[in-house]
Design a protein around this motif. Structure first.
Motif, short mmCIF file in Angstrom:
data_model
loop_
_atom_site.label_atom_id
_atom_site.label_comp_id
_atom_site.label_asym_id
_atom_site.label_seq_id
_atom_site.Cartn_x
_atom_site.Cartn_y
_atom_site.Cartn_z
N UNK A 2 -11.84 29.11 -11.61
CA UNK A 2 -11.65 28.50 -10.31
C UNK A 2 -12.92 27.73 -9.92
N UNK A 3 -12.74 26.48 -9.46
CA UNK A 3 -13.90 25.68 -9.08
C UNK A 3 -14.21 25.86 -7.60
N UNK A 4 -15.48 25.81 -7.33
CA UNK A 4 -15.91 25.97 -5.95
C UNK A 4 -16.02 24.60 -5.28
N UNK A 5 -16.19 24.62 -4.00
CA UNK A 5 -16.37 23.38 -3.24
C UNK A 5 -17.62 22.65 -3.71
N UNK A 6 -18.68 23.40 -3.98
CA UNK A 6 -19.93 22.79 -4.46
C UNK A 6 -19.72 22.08 -5.80
N UNK A 7 -18.97 22.69 -6.70
CA UNK A 7 -18.70 22.06 -7.99
C UNK A 7 -17.89 20.79 -7.81
#
Length: 87
Positions: free
Chosen positions: A1-6
């Protein structure tokens, strides 16, 4: 799962690449728009070697020779000279 920062980092990289390529193309266009250019660029513009350009000068092609010894060419002047030989 990707984060908002990524996702943000990915978006910034894409934006940077887009801007970089746009600026690179704009600089290329500006260089091509200049009329008075150095010998190498003039030869490249007309698709000939520097030696061919020098040969044209011996045949009467106009050149701009500065006191410093730098040789410049007007692409418009060279084009006009070449068109004299058009049949």
């Amino acid at each position: 799962m990707t984060t908002i920062d990524e996702k943000l980092i990915e978006w910034q990289k894409e934006n940077f690449n887009d801007v970089y390529h746009t600026m690179k193309e704009a600089l290329k266009d500006v260089k091509e728009e200049r009329d008075v250019v150095k010998q190498k660029y003039c030869a490249n513009y007309f698709g000939v070697s520097v030696n061919t350009l020098k040969s044209w000068v011996h045949m009467g092609c106009p050149e701009i020779r500065l006191e410093s010894g730098m040789v410049l060419y007007s692409k418009q002047g060279v084009r006009k000279w070449l068109l004299q030989y058009q049949k």
